[in-house]
Design a protein around this motif. Structure first.
Motif, PDB file in Angstrom:
ATOM      1  N   GLU A 158       0.835  -1.191   0.000  1.00  0.00           N
ATOM      2  CA  GLU A 158       0.000   0.000   0.000  1.00  0.00           C
ATOM      3  C   GLU A 158       0.876   1.249   0.000  1.00  0.00           C
ATOM      4  O   GLU A 158       1.257   1.755   1.055  1.00  0.00           O
ATOM      5  N   PRO A 159       1.200   1.773  -1.193  1.00  0.00           N
ATOM      6  CA  PRO A 159       2.062   2.952  -1.274  1.00  0.00           C
ATOM      7  C   PRO A 159       1.521   4.161  -0.514  1.00  0.00           C
ATOM      8  O   PRO A 159       2.295   4.962   0.002  1.00  0.00           O
ATOM      9  N   SER A 160       0.197   4.302  -0.407  1.00  0.00           N
ATOM     10  CA  SER A 160      -0.375   5.465   0.271  1.00  0.00           C
ATOM     11  C   SER A 160      -0.070   5.481   1.764  1.00  0.00           C
ATOM     12  O   SER A 160      -0.191   6.517   2.412  1.00  0.00           O
ATOM     13  N   LYS A 161       0.346   4.362   2.316  1.00  0.00           N
ATOM     14  CA  LYS A 161       0.682   4.302   3.741  1.00  0.00           C
ATOM     15  C   LYS A 161       2.157   4.589   3.999  1.00  0.00           C
ATOM     16  O   LYS A 161       2.580   4.693   5.140  1.00  0.00           O
ATOM     17  N   ASN A 162       2.933   4.726   2.938  1.00  0.00           N
ATOM     18  CA  ASN A 162       4.360   5.009   3.066  1.00  0.00           C
ATOM     19  C   ASN A 162       4.553   6.530   2.988  1.00  0.00           C
ATOM     20  O   ASN A 162       4.112   7.159   2.036  1.00  0.00           O
ATOM     21  N   PRO A 163       5.213   7.150   3.989  1.00  0.00           N
ATOM     22  CA  PRO A 163       5.334   8.615   4.010  1.00  0.00           C
ATOM     23  C   PRO A 163       6.065   9.219   2.811  1.00  0.00           C
ATOM     24  O   PRO A 163       5.810  10.360   2.468  1.00  0.00           O
ATOM     25  N   ILE A 164       6.933   8.467   2.178  1.00  0.00           N
ATOM     26  CA  ILE A 164       7.615   8.976   0.979  1.00  0.00           C
ATOM     27  C   ILE A 164       6.704   8.834  -0.231  1.00  0.00           C
ATOM     28  O   ILE A 164       6.489   9.782  -0.988  1.00  0.00           O
ATOM     29  N   TRP A 165       6.156   7.660  -0.414  1.00  0.00           N
ATOM     30  CA  TRP A 165       5.352   7.389  -1.607  1.00  0.00           C
ATOM     31  C   TRP A 165       4.017   8.132  -1.596  1.00  0.00           C
ATOM     32  O   TRP A 165       3.506   8.478  -2.648  1.00  0.00           O
ATOM     33  N   ASN A 166       3.446   8.377  -0.413  1.00  0.00           N
ATOM     34  CA  ASN A 166       2.131   9.023  -0.393  1.00  0.00           C
ATOM     35  C   ASN A 166       2.193  10.485  -0.827  1.00  0.00           C
ATOM     36  O   ASN A 166       1.174  11.125  -1.014  1.00  0.00           O
ATOM     37  N   ARG A 167       3.393  11.017  -1.027  1.00  0.00           N
ATOM     38  CA  ARG A 167       3.568  12.378  -1.539  1.00  0.00           C
ATOM     39  C   ARG A 167       3.533  12.429  -3.065  1.00  0.00           C
ATOM     40  O   ARG A 167       3.460  13.505  -3.649  1.00  0.00           O
ATOM     41  N   LYS A 168       3.625  11.276  -3.669  1.00  0.00           N
ATOM     42  CA  LYS A 168       3.671  11.199  -5.131  1.00  0.00           C
ATOM     43  C   LYS A 168       2.308  11.533  -5.729  1.00  0.00           C
ATOM     44  O   LYS A 168       1.264  11.080  -5.243  1.00  0.00           O
ATOM     45  N   LYS A 169       2.329  12.304  -6.795  1.00  0.00           N
ATOM     46  CA  LYS A 169       1.100  12.678  -7.490  1.00  0.00           C
ATOM     47  C   LYS A 169       0.335  11.437  -7.947  1.00  0.00           C
ATOM     48  O   LYS A 169      -0.890  11.395  -7.869  1.00  0.00           O
ATOM     49  N   ALA A 170       1.066  10.413  -8.397  1.00  0.00           N
ATOM     50  CA  ALA A 170       0.416   9.177  -8.855  1.00  0.00           C
ATOM     51  C   ALA A 170      -0.389   8.526  -7.729  1.00  0.00           C
ATOM     52  O   ALA A 170      -1.469   7.988  -7.965  1.00  0.00           O
ATOM     53  N   VAL A 171       0.118   8.594  -6.505  1.00  0.00           N
ATOM     54  CA  VAL A 171      -0.608   8.023  -5.358  1.00  0.00           C
ATOM     55  C   VAL A 171      -1.809   8.899  -5.027  1.00  0.00           C
ATOM     56  O   VAL A 171      -2.923   8.403  -4.844  1.00  0.00           O
ATOM     57  N   LYS A 172      -1.590  10.210  -4.977  1.00  0.00           N
ATOM     58  CA  LYS A 172      -2.681  11.137  -4.658  1.00  0.00           C
ATOM     59  C   LYS A 172      -3.824  11.032  -5.658  1.00  0.00           C
ATOM     60  O   LYS A 172      -4.988  11.218  -5.309  1.00  0.00           O
ATOM     61  N   GLU A 173      -3.484  10.753  -6.921  1.00  0.00           N
ATOM     62  CA  GLU A 173      -4.506  10.675  -7.974  1.00  0.00           C
ATOM     63  C   GLU A 173      -4.934   9.228  -8.262  1.00  0.00           C
ATOM     64  O   GLU A 173      -5.596   8.958  -9.256  1.00  0.00           O
ATOM     65  N   SER A 174      -4.537   8.310  -7.387  1.00  0.00           N
ATOM     66  CA  SER A 174      -4.901   6.889  -7.489  1.00  0.00           C
ATOM     67  C   SER A 174      -4.482   6.258  -8.820  1.00  0.00           C
ATOM     68  O   SER A 174      -5.203   5.439  -9.373  1.00  0.00           O
ATOM     69  N   ARG A 175      -3.322   6.641  -9.321  1.00  0.00           N
ATOM     70  CA  ARG A 175      -2.790   6.030 -10.533  1.00  0.00           C
ATOM     71  C   ARG A 175      -1.799   4.938 -10.130  1.00  0.00           C
ATOM     72  O   ARG A 175      -0.598   5.034 -10.359  1.00  0.00           O
ATOM     73  N   ILE A 176      -2.347   3.934  -9.466  1.00  0.00           N
ATOM     74  CA  ILE A 176      -1.570   2.799  -8.981  1.00  0.00           C
ATOM     75  C   ILE A 176      -2.153   1.540  -9.610  1.00  0.00           C
ATOM     76  O   ILE A 176      -3.362   1.314  -9.543  1.00  0.00           O
TER      77      ILE A 176
END
Length: 178
Positions: A128-146
């Motif tokens: 779950e990238p959204s739970k990782n403090p580094i990865w959750n900053r990524k635009k792809a995570v914020k916009e659910s492009r996973i």
């Protein structure tokens, strides 16, 4: 690949074949050809490869190839000379790690990861990238492009790699609509 098991097989006079080419789809196809030859099923091997190639030929092309990065909570990126790279390229995207000069697998710093901005992230269903403090900053995570895939899909080293490419291609298509 376990040396002790290979030694045991040798001592027992049991023939074995050690597969070695797993970093490209073409390498997997060569292994299928070799195994088919060894077991006297060359036509069956050729049919399997033909089916793989049909799946790869059916993949949609994208006007602008998105930059994709694999998610890893251990900060390991998969670059060139990996099966992941070959799958991403066949699926119509660019492996961001490869474009940055990363070969094989490389552990990178959190600071390095902060600088990267992929269009799409590929992760296993268990991660779950959204739970990782580094990865959750990524635009792809914020916009659910996973793109979430099963571990077996991501790690397939068999004829099913064609199916894996199809799933990645469909995931890219869906992510680009977001």
């Amino acid at each position: 690949t376990d040396p002790n098991k290979k030694l045991l097989l040798k001592k027992l006079n049991i023939p074995y074949y050690e597969m070695k080419r797993f970093d490209t789809i073409q390498g997997i196809q060569k292994e299928i050809e070799k195994i088919a030859e060894l077991v006297g099923k060359k036509a069956k091997g050729a049919k399997i490869i033909e089916n793989m190639n049909a799946k790869l030929s059916s993949l949609e092309k994208f006007e602008k190839r998105p930059r994709v990065l694999n998610y890893s909570d251990t900060s390991n990126l998969m670059g060139s000379k990996t099966l992941f790279n070959d799958m991403v390229e066949k699926a119509g995207a660019i492996n961001l790690a490869k474009s940055l000069g990363i070969e094989r697998w490389r552990k990178v710093s959190q600071e390095y990861l902060l600088k990267l901005e992929p269009d799409i992230i590929i992760a296993s269903k268990e991660d779950e990238p959204s739970k990782n403090p580094i990865w959750n900053r990524k635009k792809a995570v914020k916009e659910s492009r996973i793109i979430k895939l099963s571990s077996t899909t991501l790690l397939s080293t068999s004829q099913y790699i064609g199916d894996s490419c199809v799933q990645i291609n469909k995931g890219i298509k869906t992510a680009l609509k977001k």
